[in-house]
Design a protein around this motif. Structure first.
Motif, short mmCIF file in Angstrom:
data_model
loop_
_atom_site.label_atom_id
_atom_site.label_comp_id
_atom_site.label_asym_id
_atom_site.label_seq_id
_atom_site.Cartn_x
_atom_site.Cartn_y
_atom_site.Cartn_z
N UNK A 151 53.17 31.74 57.43
CA UNK A 151 52.68 31.00 56.26
C UNK A 151 53.09 31.68 54.97
N UNK A 152 52.94 32.99 54.91
CA UNK A 152 53.32 33.72 53.70
C UNK A 152 54.83 33.63 53.45
N UNK A 153 55.64 33.72 54.52
CA UNK A 153 57.09 33.62 54.35
C UNK A 153 57.49 32.24 53.84
N UNK A 154 56.88 31.20 54.39
CA UNK A 154 57.18 29.84 53.92
C UNK A 154 56.72 29.63 52.48
N UNK A 155 55.59 30.20 52.13
CA UNK A 155 55.09 30.07 50.76
C UNK A 155 56.01 30.78 49.77
N UNK A 156 56.39 31.99 50.07
CA UNK A 156 57.27 32.74 49.17
C UNK A 156 58.65 32.09 49.12
N UNK A 157 59.15 31.68 50.28
CA UNK A 157 60.45 30.99 50.32
C UNK A 157 60.44 29.70 49.54
N UNK A 158 59.37 28.92 49.66
CA UNK A 158 59.25 27.67 48.90
C UNK A 158 59.17 27.91 47.41
N UNK A 218 62.63 28.85 46.24
CA UNK A 218 63.46 27.64 46.24
C UNK A 218 63.17 26.77 45.02
N UNK A 219 61.90 26.59 44.70
CA UNK A 219 61.52 25.76 43.55
C UNK A 219 62.00 26.39 42.24
#
Length: 91
Positions: free
Chosen positions: A67-74, A77-78
């Protein structure tokens, strides 16, 4: 004649409150399993310094880190998409 009561005097039969097994199922409630609540209460109430969302060990850590990796990656990306979108277009 008088007023009639608005609510029925007898309560209707419960739909899900019967103790009879459903037709086609075995008489024993083997599909219910054992009650795990007391064991989980002991795990979650133990004071070991871990937050509640990491108390169950490896699966919780894996979900948390994903979850943290997806949050930071998102977020990255934004931000990159905003920077690219704010650049003036070359003609």
């Amino acid at each position: 004649q008088g007023l009639k009561p608005l609510v029925p005097t007898a309560s209707p039969d419960l739909i899900f409150g019967t103790s009879k097994p459903a037709p086609g199922l075995p008489a024993a409630d083997t599909f219910l399993g054992t009650n795990k609540v007391p064991d989980l209460q002991k795990v979650f109430q133990r004071s070991d310094g871990l937050p509640v969302h990491l108390k169950l060990g490896y699966p919780d850590r894996l979900l948390y880190r994903t979850t943290m990796a997806l949050t930071i990656g998102g977020t990255i990306y934004c931000l990159v998409a905003l920077i690219i979108a704010s650049q003036p277009k070359k003609q």
